[in-house]
Write a protein that holds these residues in place. Sequence first.
Motif, PDB file in Angstrom:
ATOM      1  N   THR A  52       0.834  -1.200   0.000  1.00 32.90           N
ATOM      2  CA  THR A  52       0.000   0.000   0.000  1.00 32.90           C
ATOM      3  C   THR A  52       0.873   1.256   0.000  1.00 32.90           C
ATOM      4  O   THR A  52       0.676   2.173  -0.801  1.00 32.90           O
ATOM      5  N   MET A  53       1.865   1.265   0.901  1.00 27.32           N
ATOM      6  CA  MET A  53       2.736   2.441   1.000  1.00 27.32           C
ATOM      7  C   MET A  53       3.492   2.663  -0.298  1.00 27.32           C
ATOM      8  O   MET A  53       3.619   3.796  -0.766  1.00 27.32           O
ATOM      9  N   GLU A  54       4.013   1.594  -0.889  1.00 29.14           N
ATOM     10  CA  GLU A  54       4.795   1.757  -2.115  1.00 29.14           C
ATOM     11  C   GLU A  54       3.933   2.218  -3.289  1.00 29.14           C
ATOM     12  O   GLU A  54       4.443   2.875  -4.200  1.00 29.14           O
ATOM     13  N   VAL A  59       6.127   3.784  -6.295  1.00 31.68           N
ATOM     14  CA  VAL A  59       7.102   2.730  -6.572  1.00 31.68           C
ATOM     15  C   VAL A  59       6.437   1.497  -7.191  1.00 31.68           C
ATOM     16  O   VAL A  59       7.011   0.796  -8.005  1.00 31.68           O
ATOM     17  N   ARG A  60       5.208   1.234  -6.755  1.00 31.91           N
ATOM     18  CA  ARG A  60       4.439   0.138  -7.369  1.00 31.91           C
ATOM     19  C   ARG A  60       3.140   0.720  -7.896  1.00 31.91           C
ATOM     20  O   ARG A  60       2.599   1.653  -7.313  1.00 31.91           O
ATOM     21  N   ARG A  61       2.645   0.122  -8.960  1.00 32.62           N
ATOM     22  CA  ARG A  61       1.420   0.621  -9.564  1.00 32.62           C
ATOM     23  C   ARG A  61       0.269  -0.308  -9.196  1.00 32.62           C
ATOM     24  O   ARG A  61       0.355  -1.512  -9.442  1.00 32.62           O
ATOM     25  N   PRO A  62      -0.781   0.230  -8.614  1.00 38.57           N
ATOM     26  CA  PRO A  62      -1.912  -0.644  -8.282  1.00 38.57           C
ATOM     27  C   PRO A  62      -2.618  -1.120  -9.546  1.00 38.57           C
ATOM     28  O   PRO A  62      -2.548  -0.453 -10.579  1.00 38.57           O
ATOM     29  N   ASP A  63      -3.286  -2.274  -9.482  1.00 37.77           N
ATOM     30  CA  ASP A  63      -4.031  -2.787 -10.635  1.00 37.77           C
ATOM     31  C   ASP A  63      -5.209  -1.885 -10.936  1.00 37.77           C
ATOM     32  O   ASP A  63      -5.606  -1.702 -12.074  1.00 37.77           O
ATOM     33  N   GLY A  71      -1.622  16.589  -4.292  1.00 34.29           N
ATOM     34  CA  GLY A  71      -2.374  17.040  -5.465  1.00 34.29           C
ATOM     35  C   GLY A  71      -1.844  16.484  -6.774  1.00 34.29           C
ATOM     36  O   GLY A  71      -2.295  16.883  -7.854  1.00 34.29           O
ATOM     37  N   LEU A  72      -0.876  15.565  -6.698  1.00 37.22           N
ATOM     38  CA  LEU A  72      -0.246  15.028  -7.911  1.00 37.22           C
ATOM     39  C   LEU A  72      -0.553  13.540  -8.060  1.00 37.22           C
ATOM     40  O   LEU A  72      -0.945  12.878  -7.102  1.00 37.22           O
ATOM     41  N   ASN A  73      -0.315  13.055  -9.272  1.00 28.30           N
ATOM     42  CA  ASN A  73      -0.455  11.624  -9.530  1.00 28.30           C
ATOM     43  C   ASN A  73       0.935  10.993  -9.417  1.00 28.30           C
ATOM     44  O   ASN A  73       1.853  11.388 -10.129  1.00 28.30           O
ATOM     45  N   PRO A  74       1.108  10.020  -8.482  1.00 26.52           N
ATOM     46  CA  PRO A  74       2.459   9.510  -8.229  1.00 26.52           C
ATOM     47  C   PRO A  74       3.102   8.805  -9.424  1.00 26.52           C
ATOM     48  O   PRO A  74       4.315   8.605  -9.433  1.00 26.52           O
ATOM     49  N   PHE A  75       2.325   8.432 -10.429  1.00 23.28           N
ATOM     50  CA  PHE A  75       2.908   7.759 -11.593  1.00 23.28           C
ATOM     51  C   PHE A  75       3.132   8.736 -12.743  1.00 23.28           C
ATOM     52  O   PHE A  75       4.192   8.750 -13.355  1.00 23.28           O
ATOM     53  N   ARG A  76       2.156   9.592 -12.974  1.00 29.74           N
ATOM     54  CA  ARG A  76       2.276  10.562 -14.067  1.00 29.74           C
ATOM     55  C   ARG A  76       3.275  11.661 -13.702  1.00 29.74           C
ATOM     56  O   ARG A  76       4.074  12.086 -14.512  1.00 29.74           O
ATOM     57  N   ASP A  77       3.217  12.103 -12.412  1.00 32.14           N
ATOM     58  CA  ASP A  77       4.054  13.235 -11.987  1.00 32.14           C
ATOM     59  C   ASP A  77       5.225  12.755 -11.133  1.00 32.14           C
ATOM     60  O   ASP A  77       5.570  13.361 -10.127  1.00 32.14           O
ATOM     61  N   VAL A  78       5.839  11.657 -11.539  1.00 30.05           N
ATOM     62  CA  VAL A  78       6.809  10.979 -10.694  1.00 30.05           C
ATOM     63  C   VAL A  78       7.953  11.880 -10.207  1.00 30.05           C
ATOM     64  O   VAL A  78       8.310  11.855  -9.026  1.00 30.05           O
ATOM     65  N   TYR A  79       8.504  12.718 -11.075  1.00 30.62           N
ATOM     66  CA  TYR A  79       9.655  13.541 -10.637  1.00 30.62           C
ATOM     67  C   TYR A  79       9.254  14.580  -9.608  1.00 30.62           C
ATOM     68  O   TYR A  79       9.945  14.770  -8.610  1.00 30.62           O
ATOM     69  N   GLN A  80       8.127  15.241  -9.860  1.00 31.31           N
ATOM     70  CA  GLN A  80       7.649  16.239  -8.888  1.00 31.31           C
ATOM     71  C   GLN A  80       7.368  15.590  -7.544  1.00 31.31           C
ATOM     72  O   GLN A  80       7.707  16.136  -6.496  1.00 31.31           O
TER      73      GLN A  80
END
Length: 310
Positions: A52-54, A59-63, A71-80
């Motif tokens: 869950t934390m990852e 770091v991991r993408r949920p199904d 306010g960001l998307n952890p996969f799309r906005d990974v660097y920010q």
Amino acid sequence: MGVSGTPRSVIQVSGIRKTYGTTVAVSEVSFEVSEGEVFGLIGPNGAGKTTTMECVEGVRRPDRGDISILGLNPFRDVYQVQNRIGVQLQQAQLQKRIKVWEAVDLWASLYSKSVDAARLLEQLGLADSRNAWFMTLSGGQKQRLFIALALINDPEVVFLDELTTGLDPQSRRAIWDLVRGIRDRGKTVFMITHLMEEAERLCDRVAIIEHGKIIDMGRPEELVGRHCPARTVVLATANALAEERFRAIPQVETVVRQGSQFTIRGLGEEFVSEVIQCLSENRIRVTDFRTMLPNLEDVFLKLTGHSIRD
Ligand SMILES: Nc1ncnc2c1ncn2[C@@H]1O[C@H](COP(=O)(O)OP(=O)(O)O)[C@@H](O)[C@H]1O
Ligand SMILES: [Mg+2]
């Protein structure tokens, strides 16, 4: 704080699911974490906490399901996202012969901004170990270094996974103080633990997770009040009329007597006061008086039918 004065929500997780082959690690997990809060995921080994934390860290993408952080998307906005969060490393991720200052320097170079490294090492009690190899550090020093690395970019949200596992009680307490210090600096802390005492002492709110599902969530005292409302007083008295008086206490459930010792169980936050009032009004002298108050451990047992250590 948001414009309305209510804390801003910094993490929103909605209906995430993650499977590994046929293993359902996380199923329908939803929660929010507010700015400045210490939020804990608690549950036994294999419950789905790290997964869950990852997912929240990107770091991991949920199904499936949605995650928003700052306010960001952890996969799309990974660097920010990576620039604004701090993640505690796991043991194996540092080379044995890297020196403390080298690790801190290396980490600082990964981010667009960093705090003063010397000052950070000072704050974490590592100034004297700055030239030591990672492999020569004690368990407590390693964990403090991991905290230093997680804080080097002055993150808004800090992720801590089983931070004190394997530490002795004294080092554990020192780490708890550090976590309180992180919170006092206004940062949001998302932590994982299977130690109920740790959760009770550090977390403003906890989510209890088992078999990939959150089974309840709230402030620790709120969960205790909800699931374990019983309070127990153990006392000793030679007063012959005591038993009868105890049975008349409001909200009393059971009175068990063994010689001069009584175990009195009742419901609600007022119960202990009611017992004290009964002793005082009836001038009952006691030679022993103890309360046994339920805690998160009891909540866990009540909700799952087993101890978290099983
Ligand atoms: N990379 C992986 N591949 C396969 N199964 C995994 C992987 N990571 C975790 N799991 C499984 O997913 C479940 C949840 O694991 P995890 O999130 O690590 O739990 P926790 O942190 O609560 O101990 C466990 O059954 C674990 O064995
Ligand atoms: Mg884990």
